[in-house]
Motif scaffolding. Structure first.
Motif, PDB file in Angstrom:
ATOM      1  N   HIS A 277       3.741 -10.274  10.478  1.00 16.03           N
ATOM      2  CA  HIS A 277       3.788 -10.653   9.056  1.00 16.03           C
ATOM      3  C   HIS A 277       5.048 -11.447   8.744  1.00 16.03           C
ATOM      4  O   HIS A 277       4.976 -12.524   8.129  1.00 16.03           O
TER       5      HIS A 277
ATOM      6  N   SER B  45       7.512  -0.947   4.091  1.00 14.27           N
ATOM      7  CA  SER B  45       6.270  -1.574   4.550  1.00 14.27           C
ATOM      8  C   SER B  45       6.058  -1.332   6.043  1.00 14.27           C
ATOM      9  O   SER B  45       4.927  -1.141   6.500  1.00 14.27           O
TER      10      SER B  45
ATOM     11  N   HIS C 259       0.974  -5.501   4.437  1.00 12.28           N
ATOM     12  CA  HIS C 259       1.056  -6.875   3.944  1.00 12.28           C
ATOM     13  C   HIS C 259       1.461  -6.914   2.470  1.00 12.28           C
ATOM     14  O   HIS C 259       2.414  -7.615   2.097  1.00 12.28           O
ATOM     15  N   TYR C 260       0.750  -6.178   1.653  1.00 11.97           N
ATOM     16  CA  TYR C 260       1.008  -6.267   0.208  1.00 11.97           C
ATOM     17  C   TYR C 260       2.295  -5.558  -0.201  1.00 11.97           C
ATOM     18  O   TYR C 260       2.950  -5.954  -1.171  1.00 11.97           O
TER      19      TYR C 260
ATOM     20  N   SER D 234      -9.628  -9.941   2.221  1.00  8.50           N
ATOM     21  CA  SER D 234      -8.603  -9.729   3.241  1.00  8.50           C
ATOM     22  C   SER D 234      -8.639  -8.301   3.772  1.00  8.50           C
ATOM     23  O   SER D 234      -8.475  -8.067   4.978  1.00  8.50           O
TER      24      SER D 234
ATOM     25  N   HIS E 114      -3.734 -11.371   7.020  1.00 10.59           N
ATOM     26  CA  HIS E 114      -2.512 -11.971   6.470  1.00 10.59           C
ATOM     27  C   HIS E 114      -2.809 -13.290   5.761  1.00 10.59           C
ATOM     28  O   HIS E 114      -2.406 -13.495   4.603  1.00 10.59           O
TER      29      HIS E 114
END
Length: 236
Positions: A50, A74, A114-115, A137, A176
Motif C-alpha cells: 500500500h 493500519s 487500505h482505508y 474494492s 488498492h
C-alpha cells in the motif's frame, strides 16, 4: 509494478507459511507458522505494498503528510485480521465454511488496512469516496483472497501455489487501485499546514525491515523441515 511484485512476494511467502502450518503436528508449531503467515501477508503483501503504491499518490500543489499513529494502526489491523482468518484454516480442521470465512476476513483485512491508511493522510483538504467503487474494492479483495486460500489448501501442486500467490497479489493490488479510483480530493487552502511524516519516511525503514523479514522467513521455509518445537524438546 513494484507494488504488485511486493504483494506477490509477500503473498507467496505467507501462503507457504499457511500450508506449512497445516502440515505441522503440534499446536505450537501451527501457531508459529500462522503468525509468520500473518506478518508476511498483512505486513508485507498488504501494508508495505500500500505505501509503496502511495509513493505515486500526489495532489497538485499540496503537501502530503501521514499520521504515524494511524499508519501503525493500519499495519496492526492488517496483521491481526489476516492472522485470525489464517488461524481458521491452520489451527482447525478444514471445511469449506471456514475457508470462506477466512477469505472474507483476509479481504476485510486488506480493505481495512487500505482505508485506515488513507485516513492517515494529512493535507489542506479532505478526501471523499465513491461508494460503489469502495464496495467493488472490498468485493475484489474478498473474492480473490478466498480463491488464493482455495488454491493453497485444496489444489496442492507447485503450480497452484504460484497461482495462489499471484491471485492474492491481485487481491491486494486490485483492491488498492479500485479504492484509489474511488477517491475524490477536495482542497481547502484555509486549513492549517499538515503535520506528520512523509510517505518516504514511512516506507524506507519498513522496506529495509521487511527485506530482513522476507530473508528470515525464506530461510526458515527452506531449511526447517521438521517441527522446531519438537526438535527443541528432543534436544532437551
Amino acid at each position: 509494478m513494484i507494488a504488485f511484485a511486493i504483494a506477490v512476494i509477500g503473498s507467496l511467502i505467507g501462503l507457504s507459511c499457511m500450508a506449512r502450518a497445516r502440515a505441522e503436528k503440534t499446536i505450537k508449531a501451527k501457531l508459529l507458522w500462522t503468525v509468520f503467515g500473518a506478518f508476511a501477508i498483512g505486513g508485507i503483501a498488504i501494508w508495505l505494498m500500500h505505501f509503496i503504491a502511495m509513493l505515486g499518490f500526489d495532489i497538485p500543489g499540496a503537501v502530503i503528510k501521514y499520521d504515524a499513529g494511524l499508519t501503525l494502526l493500519s499495519a496492526v489491523i492488517a496483521v491481526v485480521v489476516v492472522g485470525i482468518g489464517l488461524s481458521l484454516v491452520t489451527l482447525w480442521e478444514f471445511s469449506k465454511t471456514r475457508l470462506v470465512i477466512a477469505g472474507v476476513l483476509a479481504g476485510v483485512g486488506v480493505a481495512g488496512m487500505h482505508y485506515m491508511g488513507m485516513s492517515a493522510i494529512r493535507f489542506k483538504g479532505e478526501i471523499a469516496y465513491s461508494q460503489p467503487l469502495v464496495i467493488a474494492s472490498v468485493v475484489i479483495a474478498i473474492v480473490a483472497a478466498t480463491a488464493a486460500f482455495w488454491f493453497t489448501l485444496v489444489v496442492k501442486t507447485n503450480g497452484a501455489g504460484v497461482a495462489a500467490g499471484l491471485i492474492m497479489g491481485v487481491a491486494v493490488t486490485g483492491m488498492h487501485y479500485a479504492g484509489m479510483a474511488a477517491v475524490h480530493v477536495n482542497g481547502d487552502a484555509n486549513m492549517t499546514a499538515p503535520q506528520g511524516m512523509t510517505v518516504f519516511d514511512l516506507v524506507f525503514p519498513v522496506f529495509v525491515t521487511s527485506g530482513l523479514v522476507v530473508a528470515v522467513l525464506l530461510w526458515m521455509l527452506f531449511t526447517s523441515s521438521n517441527d522446531p518445537f519438537t526438535e527443541k524438546a528432543e534436544a532437551a
